[in-house]
Motif scaffolding. Structure first.
Motif, PDB file in Angstrom:
ATOM      1  N   VAL A 103      28.288  41.916  44.125  1.00  0.00           N
ATOM      2  CA  VAL A 103      28.827  40.912  44.610  1.00  0.00           C
ATOM      3  C   VAL A 103      30.038  40.544  43.523  1.00  0.00           C
ATOM      4  O   VAL A 103      29.822  40.271  42.288  1.00  0.00           O
ATOM      5  N   THR A 104      31.307  40.402  43.907  1.00  0.00           N
ATOM      6  CA  THR A 104      32.373  40.034  42.977  1.00  0.00           C
ATOM      7  C   THR A 104      33.053  38.824  43.442  1.00  0.00           C
ATOM      8  O   THR A 104      33.422  38.541  44.553  1.00  0.00           O
ATOM      9  N   LEU A 105      33.151  37.899  42.619  1.00  0.00           N
ATOM     10  CA  LEU A 105      34.033  36.752  42.721  1.00  0.00           C
ATOM     11  C   LEU A 105      35.185  36.719  42.194  1.00  0.00           C
ATOM     12  O   LEU A 105      35.252  36.701  40.973  1.00  0.00           O
ATOM     13  N   MET A 106      36.346  36.542  42.878  1.00  0.00           N
ATOM     14  CA  MET A 106      37.546  36.907  42.116  1.00  0.00           C
ATOM     15  C   MET A 106      38.247  35.202  41.992  1.00  0.00           C
ATOM     16  O   MET A 106      38.346  34.428  43.052  1.00  0.00           O
ATOM     17  N   PHE A 107      38.825  35.030  40.639  1.00  0.00           N
ATOM     18  CA  PHE A 107      39.597  33.735  40.400  1.00  0.00           C
ATOM     19  C   PHE A 107      40.861  34.231  40.376  1.00  0.00           C
ATOM     20  O   PHE A 107      41.381  35.054  40.056  1.00  0.00           O
ATOM     21  N   ARG A 108      41.603  33.011  40.814  1.00  0.00           N
ATOM     22  CA  ARG A 108      43.137  32.912  40.609  1.00  0.00           C
ATOM     23  C   ARG A 108      43.687  31.710  40.032  1.00  0.00           C
ATOM     24  O   ARG A 108      42.995  30.680  40.085  1.00  0.00           O
ATOM     25  N   GLY A 109      44.435  31.985  39.197  1.00  0.00           N
ATOM     26  CA  GLY A 109      45.055  30.841  38.426  1.00  0.00           C
ATOM     27  C   GLY A 109      44.212  29.736  37.727  1.00  0.00           C
ATOM     28  O   GLY A 109      43.566  30.143  37.074  1.00  0.00           O
ATOM     29  N   ARG A 110      44.362  28.669  38.328  1.00  0.00           N
ATOM     30  CA  ARG A 110      43.370  27.604  37.520  1.00  0.00           C
ATOM     31  C   ARG A 110      41.961  27.709  37.911  1.00  0.00           C
ATOM     32  O   ARG A 110      40.970  26.997  37.333  1.00  0.00           O
ATOM     33  N   GLU A 111      41.532  28.442  38.800  1.00  0.00           N
ATOM     34  CA  GLU A 111      40.271  28.591  39.315  1.00  0.00           C
ATOM     35  C   GLU A 111      39.422  29.126  38.167  1.00  0.00           C
ATOM     36  O   GLU A 111      38.025  28.772  38.009  1.00  0.00           O
ATOM     37  N   GLN A 112      40.183  29.866  37.257  1.00  0.00           N
ATOM     38  CA  GLN A 112      39.502  30.417  36.055  1.00  0.00           C
ATOM     39  C   GLN A 112      38.714  29.401  34.981  1.00  0.00           C
ATOM     40  O   GLN A 112      37.928  29.585  34.345  1.00  0.00           O
ATOM     41  N   SER A 113      39.334  28.227  35.147  1.00  0.00           N
ATOM     42  CA  SER A 113      38.750  27.230  34.425  1.00  0.00           C
ATOM     43  C   SER A 113      37.628  26.678  34.643  1.00  0.00           C
ATOM     44  O   SER A 113      37.101  25.528  34.105  1.00  0.00           O
ATOM     45  N   HIS A 114      37.061  26.892  36.104  1.00  0.00           N
ATOM     46  CA  HIS A 114      35.858  26.363  36.777  1.00  0.00           C
ATOM     47  C   HIS A 114      35.080  27.519  37.164  1.00  0.00           C
ATOM     48  O   HIS A 114      34.844  27.644  38.139  1.00  0.00           O
ATOM     49  N   PRO A 115      34.263  28.156  36.141  1.00  0.00           N
ATOM     50  CA  PRO A 115      33.323  29.147  36.221  1.00  0.00           C
ATOM     51  C   PRO A 115      32.021  28.707  37.082  1.00  0.00           C
ATOM     52  O   PRO A 115      31.418  29.498  37.689  1.00  0.00           O
ATOM     53  N   GLU A 116      31.862  27.520  36.866  1.00  0.00           N
ATOM     54  CA  GLU A 116      30.437  26.985  37.498  1.00  0.00           C
ATOM     55  C   GLU A 116      30.764  26.891  38.987  1.00  0.00           C
ATOM     56  O   GLU A 116      29.837  27.119  39.854  1.00  0.00           O
ATOM     57  N   LEU A 117      31.915  26.872  39.520  1.00  0.00           N
ATOM     58  CA  LEU A 117      32.042  27.027  40.913  1.00  0.00           C
ATOM     59  C   LEU A 117      31.653  28.410  41.383  1.00  0.00           C
ATOM     60  O   LEU A 117      31.208  28.586  42.496  1.00  0.00           O
ATOM     61  N   GLY A 118      32.430  29.370  40.664  1.00  0.00           N
ATOM     62  CA  GLY A 118      31.811  30.813  41.006  1.00  0.00           C
ATOM     63  C   GLY A 118      30.244  30.934  40.767  1.00  0.00           C
ATOM     64  O   GLY A 118      29.944  31.646  41.556  1.00  0.00           O
ATOM     65  N   ARG A 119      29.822  30.648  39.862  1.00  0.00           N
ATOM     66  CA  ARG A 119      28.548  30.747  39.914  1.00  0.00           C
ATOM     67  C   ARG A 119      27.609  30.156  40.761  1.00  0.00           C
ATOM     68  O   ARG A 119      26.641  30.560  41.116  1.00  0.00           O
ATOM     69  N   GLY A 143      36.874  38.763  32.624  1.00  0.00           N
ATOM     70  CA  GLY A 143      38.208  38.222  32.810  1.00  0.00           C
ATOM     71  C   GLY A 143      38.446  37.392  33.809  1.00  0.00           C
ATOM     72  O   GLY A 143      38.036  36.331  34.069  1.00  0.00           O
ATOM     73  N   ARG A 144      39.128  37.969  35.208  1.00  0.00           N
ATOM     74  CA  ARG A 144      39.258  37.059  36.291  1.00  0.00           C
ATOM     75  C   ARG A 144      38.224  37.264  37.355  1.00  0.00           C
ATOM     76  O   ARG A 144      38.268  36.812  38.398  1.00  0.00           O
ATOM     77  N   GLN A 145      37.236  38.203  36.929  1.00  0.00           N
ATOM     78  CA  GLN A 145      36.252  38.411  38.200  1.00  0.00           C
ATOM     79  C   GLN A 145      34.963  37.837  37.321  1.00  0.00           C
ATOM     80  O   GLN A 145      34.355  37.992  36.206  1.00  0.00           O
TER      81      GLN A 145
END
Length: 180
Positions: A103-119, A143-145
């Protein structure tokens, strides 16, 4: 050459012409099985049948060694509920079929600063698949994933199936008493 009969018994050491004559008299082939031995070893057998059985054994061993490919499902932090449900159903199907799922969660732009959303999304996927799989590799960001690997869990699948059967039986009993 040392000669072995069709049923595996040792015939003895025979010259090549005599060994060929013995094989032909039985309507079988003379096959050299150990050329480097002193004297060389030959066996009387039906070579066509031998090749066929060897091919069947190879085919059976290929069939038994299942190639469990790792399937991949990609999510985004801002995924909608419908898309999340659809992708998660697909993940459950892959796990039920016996495949591992990355399962891969891809971040773009400012989304990277909120890894808790991905988790949080990866945790929701893990919770939704608890009946068919288990987390093999916990969520980690590269990185971005952010990735997580789920593996099929036969025990959890059996327990879920037993629970579903029990609930169906309970519903049937409740339906029977409600009509009376």
């Amino acid at each position: 050459m040392r000669l072995v009969g069709a049923d595996g018994e040792q015939i003895g050491i025979k010259p090549l012409p005599e060994a060929l004559a013995i094989a032909r008299s039985q309507d079988l082939d003379l096959v050299e099985v150990a050329e480097n031995a002193k004297p060389p070893v030959a066996r009387i057998m039906d070579y066509g049948k031998y090749k066929y059985e060897a091919a069947q054994r190879a085919k059976e061993s290929r069939r038994k060694s299942s190639s469990n490919a790792v399937k991949e499902m990609k999510y985004r932090p801002k995924i909608g509920i419908g898309d999340f449900d659809t992708k998660t159903r697909k993940v459950v199907k892959f796990l039920a079929d016996g495949h591992k799922v990355k399962v891969t969660l891809m971040f773009r732009g400012r989304e990277q600063s909120h890894p808790e959303l991905g988790r949080r999304i990866l945790d929701r996927v893990a919770d939704a698949t608890v009946d068919v799989g288990r987390v093999e590799t916990a969520a980690r960001q590269e990185g971005r994933q952010m990735t997580m690997v789920l593996a099929p869990d036969k025990q959890a699948q059996a327990a879920a199936k037993a629970r579903a059967a029990e609930e169906a039986k309970a519903a049937e009993v409740a339906g029977d008493t409600g009509d009376a």
